[in-house]
Design an enzyme around this catalytic site. Sequence first.
Site, PDB file in Angstrom:
ATOM      1  N   ARG A  89     -92.959 -11.197  17.517  1.00 46.55           N
ATOM      2  CA  ARG A  89     -93.883 -10.203  18.189  1.00 46.55           C
ATOM      3  C   ARG A  89     -94.850  -9.826  17.512  1.00 46.55           C
ATOM      4  O   ARG A  89     -95.156  -9.747  16.210  1.00 46.55           O
ATOM      5  CB  ARG A  89     -92.664  -9.156  18.609  1.00 46.55           C
ATOM      6  CG  ARG A  89     -92.227  -8.453  17.386  1.00 46.55           C
ATOM      7  CD  ARG A  89     -91.592  -7.199  17.716  1.00 46.55           C
ATOM      8  NE  ARG A  89     -90.413  -6.441  16.768  1.00 46.55           N
ATOM      9  CZ  ARG A  89     -89.993  -5.411  17.062  1.00 46.55           C
ATOM     10  NH1 ARG A  89     -89.984  -4.802  18.078  1.00 46.55           N
ATOM     11  NH2 ARG A  89     -89.414  -4.916  15.827  1.00 46.55           N
ATOM     12  N   ASP A 121     -87.786  -8.892  12.372  1.00 48.19           N
ATOM     13  CA  ASP A 121     -89.032  -8.699  11.945  1.00 48.19           C
ATOM     14  C   ASP A 121     -88.883  -9.334  10.452  1.00 48.19           C
ATOM     15  O   ASP A 121     -89.375  -8.862   9.583  1.00 48.19           O
ATOM     16  CB  ASP A 121     -89.788  -7.202  12.038  1.00 48.19           C
ATOM     17  CG  ASP A 121     -89.761  -6.917  13.223  1.00 48.19           C
ATOM     18  OD1 ASP A 121     -90.007  -7.562  14.317  1.00 48.19           O
ATOM     19  OD2 ASP A 121     -89.812  -5.616  13.390  1.00 48.19           O
ATOM     20  N   ASP A 172     -87.011  -6.746   8.091  1.00 48.19           N
ATOM     21  CA  ASP A 172     -87.994  -6.961   7.363  1.00 48.19           C
ATOM     22  C   ASP A 172     -87.913  -7.535   5.794  1.00 48.19           C
ATOM     23  O   ASP A 172     -88.382  -7.074   4.827  1.00 48.19           O
ATOM     24  CB  ASP A 172     -88.669  -5.491   6.909  1.00 48.19           C
ATOM     25  CG  ASP A 172     -88.757  -4.424   8.269  1.00 48.19           C
ATOM     26  OD1 ASP A 172     -89.335  -5.283   9.182  1.00 48.19           O
ATOM     27  OD2 ASP A 172     -89.014  -3.289   8.205  1.00 48.19           O
TER      28      ASP A 172
END
Length: 383
Positions: A299, A245, A224
């Site tokens: 994703r 991510d 993140d």
Amino acid sequence: MKLLLQMLALFFIFQTTCFVACKEPIECKINDQDPSKVFYTIVVSQSGGGKFSTVKQAIDSIPLENDKWVKIALRPGTYTEQVKIMEKQCIVLEGQDRSTTIIQFDAHSDTEKSVTFDVFAHNFVARGITFKACLFMYCVFELISAPPSLFLFSKFHGTLSHDGLYREMSHTLISRLLNLKGKCVNTYNLPDDATSKKIAPAVAFRSYGDKQAFFNCGFEGYQDTLWDCLGRHYYDSCYIEGAIDFIWGKGASIFQKCSINVTGDGYITAQGKSTSDQLSGFVFNRCIVSGQGQALLGRAYDAFASVIFMNSYFGDVIKPEGWDLWKQTGYKQDVTFAEYNCKGPGADTSKRVPWSKTVSASGVRAYSTKAFIDKDGWIEKLP
Ligand SMILES: *[C@@H]1O[C@H](CO)[C@@H](O)[C@H](O)[C@H]1NC(C)=O
């Protein structure tokens, strides 16, 4: 008409998701008399000669209602602090370059609390700075006895404290830590440390305002890293590092000539466009993706997730399938994941998921900086 709809959508988003006293983006005043277009500069230095020694003090000194471009010039150094800019607009934060001017913090836990540098305010510019989220930032504090034995570690929050913890370490880990002495040690990168396997989100930067731009900046973390939360953002010649991510959120963003470093198996993006008319999506143009591990390009973090990589180079770090729906399995037709004119060992699209989209040469025009996020020309006006 389309522009009006997009502006309305943007307005609506800001109205509904800002739970703080939220302001509209203003037109920041430009100083035509000054070569860098700002009205005044606040120097921050750790070694004297500046008005302040922390970034936070400099931000605090700017009036809440500021409506003219102001520069905070950071002298080279590693600033260990957690900074949040809620409402103050028209701030330029400038370092010397991203290798020497670093803002870091270690607050890994959840995404919300971990953010090193958090900007809710509109009209924000950063140049030549690395923003870093450290996981378990330890300083090698004291050698208790000769290795292999015990080291006293200290969690570093601006000042060294003695409430460190003792841990048993291998020879290799000790020598690696010695090399890293005084630096921000991300234990994700120390695989032989058995106690550090737990991965927690740690956000280096959250971009939550409209009209934010980043030039030659670095964003470093693991999970993140860059929370590209909401609003229109422009990243030029930036470096972004992570594994899981590590570029994510609902922003409408252009990544131009950026270098993306994959540091472990995972997902480069998790884009969260949620309705078809929301101005949201990540566009990567002329970027280089390299590193180690195997990653997916993205994703889907929401039903209309939109990511396009164009004119970019992919090293051998991209999984053949390329993309994943994550929890959006019912939205194959709505998710827009695409590649256009990419090259390199990771750019073979023959085994990509069948639902990834193809874009034509005329179709990519919609993803130019001008067409996608800069119809009103805010970028060229920036100081
Ligand atoms: C990628 O990140 C790793 C780990 O931080 C580092 O060792 C390597 O030099 C980086 N690569 C580039 C191209 O910056």
